[in-house]
Design an enzyme around this catalytic site. Sequence first.
Site, PDB file in Angstrom:
ATOM      1  N   CYS A 152      35.782  38.099  31.145  1.00 43.13           N
ATOM      2  CA  CYS A 152      36.368  36.953  30.670  1.00 43.13           C
ATOM      3  C   CYS A 152      35.842  35.647  31.382  1.00 43.13           C
ATOM      4  O   CYS A 152      35.111  34.911  30.712  1.00 43.13           O
ATOM      5  CB  CYS A 152      37.905  36.657  30.812  1.00 43.13           C
ATOM      6  SG  CYS A 152      38.811  37.829  29.867  1.00 43.13           S
ATOM      7  N   ARG A 187      28.094  35.460  44.108  1.00 45.95           N
ATOM      8  CA  ARG A 187      27.539  36.736  43.589  1.00 45.95           C
ATOM      9  C   ARG A 187      28.891  37.835  43.647  1.00 45.95           C
ATOM     10  O   ARG A 187      28.353  38.830  44.393  1.00 45.95           O
ATOM     11  CB  ARG A 187      26.509  37.077  43.951  1.00 45.95           C
ATOM     12  CG  ARG A 187      25.670  38.085  43.430  1.00 45.95           C
ATOM     13  CD  ARG A 187      24.404  38.684  43.810  1.00 45.95           C
ATOM     14  NE  ARG A 187      23.322  37.883  44.374  1.00 45.95           N
ATOM     15  CZ  ARG A 187      23.015  37.748  45.739  1.00 45.95           C
ATOM     16  NH1 ARG A 187      23.548  38.627  46.453  1.00 45.95           N
ATOM     17  NH2 ARG A 187      22.292  36.832  46.187  1.00 45.95           N
ATOM     18  N   SER A 188      30.031  37.433  43.304  1.00 44.96           N
ATOM     19  CA  SER A 188      30.874  38.563  43.560  1.00 44.96           C
ATOM     20  C   SER A 188      31.151  39.306  42.317  1.00 44.96           C
ATOM     21  O   SER A 188      30.335  39.180  41.410  1.00 44.96           O
ATOM     22  CB  SER A 188      32.224  37.716  43.494  1.00 44.96           C
ATOM     23  OG  SER A 188      32.775  37.328  42.026  1.00 44.96           O
ATOM     24  N   ASP A 210      24.382  33.552  47.270  1.00 42.23           N
ATOM     25  CA  ASP A 210      25.616  33.984  47.889  1.00 42.23           C
ATOM     26  C   ASP A 210      25.202  33.955  49.332  1.00 42.23           C
ATOM     27  O   ASP A 210      23.919  33.534  49.743  1.00 42.23           O
ATOM     28  CB  ASP A 210      25.782  35.431  47.650  1.00 42.23           C
ATOM     29  CG  ASP A 210      27.449  35.636  47.715  1.00 42.23           C
ATOM     30  OD1 ASP A 210      28.089  35.737  46.930  1.00 42.23           O
ATOM     31  OD2 ASP A 210      27.952  35.413  48.868  1.00 42.23           O
ATOM     32  N   ILE A 211      26.337  33.976  50.131  1.00 41.27           N
ATOM     33  CA  ILE A 211      26.178  33.499  51.657  1.00 41.27           C
ATOM     34  C   ILE A 211      25.099  34.622  52.220  1.00 41.27           C
ATOM     35  O   ILE A 211      24.300  34.562  53.162  1.00 41.27           O
ATOM     36  CB  ILE A 211      27.342  33.458  52.810  1.00 41.27           C
ATOM     37  CG1 ILE A 211      28.351  34.694  51.947  1.00 41.27           C
ATOM     38  CG2 ILE A 211      28.017  32.242  52.393  1.00 41.27           C
ATOM     39  CD1 ILE A 211      29.516  34.686  52.781  1.00 41.27           C
TER      40      ILE A 211
HETATM   41  N1  LIG Z   1      38.227  29.652  36.069  1.00 37.73           N
HETATM   42  C1  LIG Z   1      38.361  30.946  35.766  1.00 37.73           C
HETATM   43  O1  LIG Z   1      38.763  31.352  34.886  1.00 37.73           O
HETATM   44  C2  LIG Z   1      38.500  31.694  37.195  1.00 37.73           C
HETATM   45  C3  LIG Z   1      38.200  30.966  38.213  1.00 37.73           C
HETATM   46  N2  LIG Z   1      37.933  31.909  39.376  1.00 37.73           N
HETATM   47  C4  LIG Z   1      37.774  31.243  40.608  1.00 37.73           C
HETATM   48  O2  LIG Z   1      36.474  31.266  40.992  1.00 37.73           O
HETATM   49  C5  LIG Z   1      36.382  31.339  42.393  1.00 37.73           C
HETATM   50  C6  LIG Z   1      35.367  32.596  42.672  1.00 37.73           C
HETATM   51  O3  LIG Z   1      36.386  33.606  42.545  1.00 37.73           O
HETATM   52  P1  LIG Z   1      35.909  35.100  42.862  1.00 37.73           P
HETATM   53  O4  LIG Z   1      34.300  35.335  42.423  1.00 37.73           O
HETATM   54  O5  LIG Z   1      36.807  36.181  42.266  1.00 37.73           O
HETATM   55  O6  LIG Z   1      36.024  35.009  44.341  1.00 37.73           O
HETATM   56  P2  LIG Z   1      35.434  35.980  45.621  1.00 37.73           P
HETATM   57  O7  LIG Z   1      35.999  35.648  46.826  1.00 37.73           O
HETATM   58  O8  LIG Z   1      35.541  37.468  45.243  1.00 37.73           O
HETATM   59  O9  LIG Z   1      33.928  35.614  45.536  1.00 37.73           O
HETATM   60  C7  LIG Z   1      33.396  34.555  45.968  1.00 37.73           C
HETATM   61  C8  LIG Z   1      31.839  34.738  46.412  1.00 37.73           C
HETATM   62  O10 LIG Z   1      31.519  33.547  46.835  1.00 37.73           O
HETATM   63  C9  LIG Z   1      30.549  33.485  47.884  1.00 37.73           C
HETATM   64  N3  LIG Z   1      30.380  32.412  48.582  1.00 37.73           N
HETATM   65  C10 LIG Z   1      31.312  31.986  49.484  1.00 37.73           C
HETATM   66  N4  LIG Z   1      30.790  30.893  50.063  1.00 37.73           N
HETATM   67  C11 LIG Z   1      29.597  30.777  49.611  1.00 37.73           C
HETATM   68  C12 LIG Z   1      28.776  29.629  49.693  1.00 37.73           C
HETATM   69  N5  LIG Z   1      28.765  28.632  50.520  1.00 37.73           N
HETATM   70  N6  LIG Z   1      27.408  29.698  48.994  1.00 37.73           N
HETATM   71  C13 LIG Z   1      27.243  30.882  48.326  1.00 37.73           C
HETATM   72  N7  LIG Z   1      28.319  31.654  47.922  1.00 37.73           N
HETATM   73  C14 LIG Z   1      29.316  31.591  48.522  1.00 37.73           C
HETATM   74  C15 LIG Z   1      31.159  34.776  48.475  1.00 37.73           C
HETATM   75  O11 LIG Z   1      30.147  35.391  49.539  1.00 37.73           O
HETATM   76  C16 LIG Z   1      31.685  35.584  47.394  1.00 37.73           C
HETATM   77  O12 LIG Z   1      30.419  36.526  47.039  1.00 37.73           O
HETATM   78  C17 LIG Z   1      37.779  31.176  42.973  1.00 37.73           C
HETATM   79  O13 LIG Z   1      38.143  29.920  43.216  1.00 37.73           O
HETATM   80  C18 LIG Z   1      38.659  31.672  41.853  1.00 37.73           C
HETATM   81  O14 LIG Z   1      39.866  31.030  41.654  1.00 37.73           O
HETATM   82  C19 LIG Z   1      38.035  33.051  39.294  1.00 37.73           C
HETATM   83  C20 LIG Z   1      38.287  33.886  38.202  1.00 37.73           C
HETATM   84  C21 LIG Z   1      38.561  33.298  36.895  1.00 37.73           C
END
Ligand SMILES: NC(=O)C1=CN([C@@H]2O[C@H](COP(=O)(O)OP(=O)(O)OC[C@H]3O[C@@H](n4cnc5c(N)ncnc54)[C@H](O)[C@@H]3O)[C@@H](O)[C@H]2O)C=CC1
Length: 334
Positions: A152, A187-188, A210-211
Amino acid sequence: MSAPIDKPPSSCKVMLSKNVANHLLSEVHEGLKTLEKSPHLVGLLANNDPAALTYAQMTQKTCEDNGFKYTMRQVSRDDIEQAILNANTDNNVDGIIVYYPIFGTRQDQYLQQIVDMTKDVEGLSHRYIFNMYQNIRFLDGEAKRQKSILPCTPLANIKILEYLNIYNTILPYGNRLFGHTICVVNRSEVVGRPLAALLANDGACVYSVDITGVQKFTRGEGLQKRTHEVVDLEGKTLKDVVPHCDVVITGVPSDKYKFDTSLLREGAVCVNFSSEKNFPHEVRDKASLFVPSIGKVTIVVLLRNLLRLIQNKRMDDVKPAEATERPGTLEASS
Ligand SMILES: NC(=O)C1=CN([C@@H]2O[C@H](COP(=O)(O)OP(=O)(O)OC[C@H]3O[C@@H](n4cnc5c(N)ncnc54)[C@H](O)[C@@H]3O)[C@@H](O)[C@H]2O)C=CC1
Ligand SMILES: Nc1nc(=O)c2c([nH]1)NC[C@@H]1CN(c3ccc(C(=O)N[C@@H](CCC(=O)O)C(=O)O)cc3)C=[N+]21
């Protein structure tokens, strides 16, 4: 007293995700008309994450406002496996969404795989993920009647780029991002990596940051490849790649993180999918278009996926087995 120095008005257009969501909703309403009864989505909440609860409540509201039935089942994490199995066999349930993280370990991936594929609205089943990375767009091979399900949030980002006309509809399906260079910061496994792959499969050159470093996703020179390939750009950082990008998408889950907008190319298109505000206000001085959040689109994409599951089930007289391994085609849109 000296008069305040007025800044010239910004040329940046801020696009709110509800515009894109409403546009997609009309498509969903058309699909709903073909059904005899309201589709039923079950949300299984087994964590104490406030973001997951908010997301569940927003989903419930969108369902109820648009002719879908939504039931939230709150269970303890010890009962989540059984709750999934019950929903799998319940004929009154059309779609299942399990909110993550629950255990925050590989047990979460195990849970993702036990959701019945025909009810998996998030597209997290292995076969859907395999099809996505391999650029296989249908479940039934050459019959091309049953579309594979895409995750999604990555798909919501794509729908936003389509709405903003970044996708060039003069080009054939599958090549419509040819010529674009896109940076994805995150890159999650659930969002950033699938998003980079989907954009590259559609013809873009994608820098995935990603980091741990920067990777480049492309379909090769002149889009020669059927699916994307990935190379590690050792020693490169965000600073090296962003100035080349006409689109920048961020998803860093931290309120401390602010994207350095001085790196942006003039007129870049900026999209943030994180629930935190990754772009500072100054993004408006550089960007041509800015989408500050995308949650509303993600929810409509979820409903669209649910309709697709129901349509696929209807066509199940055509057995979809063995279709996965066949090479895909690039003739259909996401
Ligand atoms: N708007 C929407 O529909 C959705 C929003 N989200 C939001 O998206 C965000 C990320 O979600 P996920 O990917 O599931 O989180 P996650 O925590 O699984 O992954 C975050 C990724 O970002 C990387 N990261 C962290 N700091 C960084 C930096 N300074 N530079 C580059 N990469 C960095 C991490 O290493 C990790 O790979 C959250 O805020 C979540 O709430 C998630 C799912 C749906
Ligand atoms: N299986 C699963 N899939 C998910 O997609 C998933 C999940 N688990 N667990 C929880 C996180 C969190 N998440 C958000 C979705 C939308 C907004 C969102 O809509 N934000 C609003 C603003 C939020 C507000 O109004 O407070 C917006 O973008 O406009 C936020 C967060 C999805 N998640």
